[in-house]
Design a protein around this motif. Structure first.
Motif, PDB file in Angstrom:
ATOM      1  N   HIS A   1     -44.920  10.007 -20.864  1.00 33.65           N
ATOM      2  CA  HIS A   1     -43.975  11.398 -20.989  1.00 33.65           C
ATOM      3  C   HIS A   1     -44.534  12.118 -22.295  1.00 33.65           C
ATOM      4  N   ASP A   2     -44.137  13.248 -22.407  1.00 34.95           N
ATOM      5  CA  ASP A   2     -44.508  13.976 -23.535  1.00 34.95           C
ATOM      6  C   ASP A   2     -43.477  13.962 -24.752  1.00 34.95           C
ATOM      7  N   LYS A   3     -43.567  14.872 -25.737  1.00 39.45           N
ATOM      8  CA  LYS A   3     -42.655  14.883 -26.692  1.00 39.45           C
ATOM      9  C   LYS A   3     -41.158  15.232 -26.208  1.00 39.45           C
ATOM     10  N   ARG A   4     -41.230  15.867 -25.255  1.00 35.48           N
ATOM     11  CA  ARG A   4     -39.609  16.554 -24.630  1.00 35.48           C
ATOM     12  C   ARG A   4     -38.974  15.444 -24.011  1.00 35.48           C
ATOM     13  N   SER A   5     -39.441  14.574 -23.234  1.00 37.26           N
ATOM     14  CA  SER A   5     -38.557  13.683 -22.359  1.00 37.26           C
ATOM     15  C   SER A   5     -39.355  12.878 -21.290  1.00 37.26           C
ATOM     16  N   TRP A   6     -38.601  11.618 -21.114  1.00 37.89           N
ATOM     17  CA  TRP A   6     -39.229  10.951 -20.093  1.00 37.89           C
ATOM     18  C   TRP A   6     -39.004  11.681 -18.976  1.00 37.89           C
ATOM     19  N   THR A   7     -39.861  11.624 -17.742  1.00 39.49           N
ATOM     20  CA  THR A   7     -39.400  12.401 -16.509  1.00 39.49           C
ATOM     21  C   THR A   7     -39.660  11.612 -15.125  1.00 39.49           C
ATOM     22  N   PHE A   8     -39.022  12.203 -14.226  1.00 39.99           N
ATOM     23  CA  PHE A   8     -38.935  11.410 -12.948  1.00 39.99           C
ATOM     24  C   PHE A   8     -40.296  11.807 -12.120  1.00 39.99           C
ATOM     25  N   ASP A   9     -41.370  11.376 -12.545  1.00 42.33           N
ATOM     26  CA  ASP A   9     -42.562  11.807 -12.095  1.00 42.33           C
ATOM     27  C   ASP A   9     -42.796  11.016 -10.869  1.00 42.33           C
ATOM     28  N   LEU A  10     -42.267  10.014 -10.450  1.00 36.66           N
ATOM     29  CA  LEU A  10     -42.564   8.822  -9.566  1.00 36.66           C
ATOM     30  C   LEU A  10     -41.693   9.226  -8.229  1.00 36.66           C
ATOM     31  N   ASP A  11     -40.878  10.253  -8.261  1.00 39.83           N
ATOM     32  CA  ASP A  11     -40.115  10.812  -7.059  1.00 39.83           C
ATOM     33  C   ASP A  11     -40.488  11.861  -6.529  1.00 39.83           C
ATOM     34  N   PRO A  12     -40.250  12.063  -5.018  1.00 39.13           N
ATOM     35  CA  PRO A  12     -40.857  13.392  -4.370  1.00 39.13           C
ATOM     36  C   PRO A  12     -40.444  14.419  -5.174  1.00 39.13           C
ATOM     37  N   GLY A  13     -41.563  15.324  -5.331  1.00 45.61           N
ATOM     38  CA  GLY A  13     -41.157  16.603  -6.168  1.00 45.61           C
ATOM     39  C   GLY A  13     -40.991  16.291  -7.550  1.00 45.61           C
ATOM     40  N   GLU A  14     -41.099  15.213  -8.233  1.00 43.61           N
ATOM     41  CA  GLU A  14     -40.875  14.794  -9.629  1.00 43.61           C
ATOM     42  C   GLU A  14     -39.445  15.152  -9.796  1.00 43.61           C
ATOM     43  N   VAL A  15     -38.557  14.954  -8.826  1.00 40.47           N
ATOM     44  CA  VAL A  15     -37.079  15.346  -9.355  1.00 40.47           C
ATOM     45  C   VAL A  15     -36.472  14.055  -8.961  1.00 40.47           C
ATOM     46  N   ASP A  16     -35.422  13.592  -9.731  1.00 39.88           N
ATOM     47  CA  ASP A  16     -34.625  12.575  -9.498  1.00 39.88           C
ATOM     48  C   ASP A  16     -33.819  12.901  -8.093  1.00 39.88           C
ATOM     49  N   PRO A  17     -33.631  12.036  -7.211  1.00 39.58           N
ATOM     50  CA  PRO A  17     -32.816  12.612  -6.081  1.00 39.58           C
ATOM     51  C   PRO A  17     -31.338  12.320  -6.064  1.00 39.58           C
ATOM     52  N   VAL A  18     -30.828  11.736  -7.016  1.00 36.96           N
ATOM     53  CA  VAL A  18     -29.486  11.928  -7.094  1.00 36.96           C
ATOM     54  C   VAL A  18     -29.280  12.926  -8.521  1.00 36.96           C
ATOM     55  N   LEU A  19     -29.911  12.824  -9.305  1.00 36.48           N
ATOM     56  CA  LEU A  19     -29.376  13.776 -10.640  1.00 36.48           C
ATOM     57  C   LEU A  19     -29.896  15.135 -10.424  1.00 36.48           C
ATOM     58  N   GLY A  20     -30.879  15.281  -9.564  1.00 38.90           N
ATOM     59  CA  GLY A  20     -31.554  16.545  -9.350  1.00 38.90           C
ATOM     60  C   GLY A  20     -32.224  17.127 -10.771  1.00 38.90           C
ATOM     61  N   ILE A  21     -32.727  16.371 -11.394  1.00 37.47           N
ATOM     62  CA  ILE A  21     -33.572  16.852 -12.695  1.00 37.47           C
ATOM     63  C   ILE A  21     -34.900  16.382 -12.658  1.00 37.47           C
ATOM     64  N   HIS A  22     -35.753  16.916 -13.289  1.00 34.14           N
ATOM     65  CA  HIS A  22     -37.197  16.533 -13.700  1.00 34.14           C
ATOM     66  C   HIS A  22     -37.303  15.884 -15.003  1.00 34.14           C
ATOM     67  N   PHE A  23     -36.604  16.377 -15.989  1.00 29.42           N
ATOM     68  CA  PHE A  23     -36.666  15.956 -17.463  1.00 29.42           C
ATOM     69  C   PHE A  23     -35.303  15.043 -17.715  1.00 29.42           C
ATOM     70  N   LEU A  24     -35.307  13.842 -18.105  1.00 32.20           N
ATOM     71  CA  LEU A  24     -33.972  13.111 -18.524  1.00 32.20           C
ATOM     72  C   LEU A  24     -33.427  13.953 -19.683  1.00 32.20           C
ATOM     73  N   GLN A  25     -33.877  14.764 -20.680  1.00 33.92           N
ATOM     74  CA  GLN A  25     -33.422  15.439 -21.378  1.00 33.92           C
ATOM     75  C   GLN A  25     -32.361  16.239 -21.044  1.00 33.92           C
ATOM     76  N   ASP A  26     -32.415  16.689 -19.619  1.00 35.72           N
ATOM     77  CA  ASP A  26     -31.499  17.638 -19.126  1.00 35.72           C
ATOM     78  C   ASP A  26     -30.169  17.050 -19.260  1.00 35.72           C
ATOM     79  N   ALA A  27     -30.033  15.620 -18.748  1.00 36.83           N
ATOM     80  CA  ALA A  27     -28.684  14.948 -18.893  1.00 36.83           C
ATOM     81  C   ALA A  27     -28.209  14.767 -20.307  1.00 36.83           C
ATOM     82  N   TYR A  28     -29.106  14.592 -21.193  1.00 38.51           N
ATOM     83  CA  TYR A  28     -28.621  14.542 -22.662  1.00 38.51           C
ATOM     84  C   TYR A  28     -28.296  15.718 -23.087  1.00 38.51           C
ATOM     85  N   PHE A  29     -28.704  16.987 -22.734  1.00 33.08           N
ATOM     86  CA  PHE A  29     -28.499  18.322 -23.281  1.00 33.08           C
ATOM     87  C   PHE A  29     -27.146  18.631 -22.531  1.00 33.08           C
TER      88      PHE A  29
END
Length: 348
Positions: A79-107
């Protein structure tokens, strides 16, 4: 709980390493007293196989059989300084949450969230908001609040009669071992490192003696205490011994602890959550202040995790009156090349 702020210079400061322990302490409970009742399918556990604190949740979720009621999102090992990321998923987006950066769920819950974006975290799927990242309470709640959804034969990982002793052991293991390796690795000066090193190996020597005549840390079955120690032991030789300078001796040079670690690794629900490749990638690539070249070592050898451990001679029943968990669901199997359990020796 490895943070998304483990970037150059963020941990290595003069003096002793201090971990930020201010977590989101909202709980998911049977009675929903914090506004989040236990419900099948409502929540998503976000973890990373690289992280020892998140690894605990993967083990407990497996042992208790919560896979069908608590879905799992896995972040990649870096990860970088911003967040853990869902880069293992297709399109690097979590298929349930629809986000790339985990920080989006925090924010989404705390728009100005000021602390590190950490795993494990549990997200409320309907709102997309993080509920909690309090990893220590999280696994205890899996055992005590999610009981209605435990699989038949689930072990009692936090039995009431053993809780005082489990809590006592956990406190020492956390301060001296789980966090102790980080105090060594991120010490900001020689004095702080020397002190952290001495504390770590004093505790490991204590554990070596404690486990010499008993198979598990508390009682004669697996408990939360074994889960918490195991995730650090699994990372000791691949990472902490060299990368964090915890080098008085390797885990394989502790006769008792090494046998204990192998016993757990070969127990369903433990070793099948370990991804050695992601573990090494995380520490050696993300911690550029310690490893500026980002070179990931090829070793150590993994097949020795499958050698006989002889701990059965001490007695004990891993799952008590319960049963082992079934094999991992196909989508959650660690790749064969990342795990000793997939080596040819284990095929039979």
């Amino acid at each position: 709980m490895t943070t998304a702020q483990s970037q150059p210079g963020s941990y290595v400061e003069p003096g002793e390493f201090k971990r930020d322990t201010n977590y989101i302490t909202t709980r998911i409970t049977a009675d929903g007293h914090d506004g989040y009742p236990v419900e099948a399918g409502r929540y998503r556990l976000v973890a990373a196989r690289a992280c020892p604190w998140a690894n605990r949740t993967l083990i407990v979720r497996r042992l208790l059989g919560l896979e069908s009621v608590l879905s799992l999102g896995l972040c990649g090992p870096t990860h970088d300084k911003r967040s853990w990321t869902f880069d293992l998923d297709p399109g690097e987006v979590d298929p349930v949450l629809g986000i790339h950066f985990l920080q989006d769920a925090y924010f989404k819950r705390y728009p100005d969230y000021p602390r590190g974006i950490t795993v494990p975290a549990i997200v409320d799927v309907p709102t997309g908001q993080v509920v909690t990242n309090d990893y220590a309470q999280m696994t205890l709640d899996f055992s005590t609040e999610w009981v209605a959804y435990h699989r038949p034969g689930a072990p009692r990982l936090y039995p009431e009669d053993l809780r005082p002793e489990i809590d006592s052991v956990n406190r020492r293991v956390y301060t001296e071992v789980n966090n102790g390796v980080y105090r060594c690795g991120f010490a900001g000066d020689q004095q702080a490192y020397d002190a952290a090193y001495d504390r770590l190996f004093t505790a490991l020597d204590w554990l070596e003696e404690r486990l010499r005549t008993q198979r598990y840390l508390v009682g004669d079955t697996l408990t939360e205490a074994d889960v918490r120690l195991f995730t650090t032991l699994a990372r000791f030789d691949p990472v902490y011994h060299g990368h964090f300078k915890c080098n008085r001796q390797k885990l394989i040079e502790f006769p008792v602890l090494w046998a204990y670690a192998r016993d757990l690794y070969q127990t369903p629900g433990f070793g099948d959550t370990i991804d050695f490749t992601q573990i090494k990638q995380h520490y050696y690539i993300v911690h550029t202040d310690i490893n500026p070249t980002r070179i990931v070592p090829k070793g150590p050898e993994l097949s020795n995790w499958l050698t006989p451990h002889g701990r059965e001679a001490l007695g004990g029943r891993p799952f008590g009156d319960g049963t082992p968990p079934p094999p991992p669901v196909p989508a959650e199997i660690v790749p064969a090349s990342h795990s000793a359990l997939s080596a040819p020796e284990h095929a039979d």
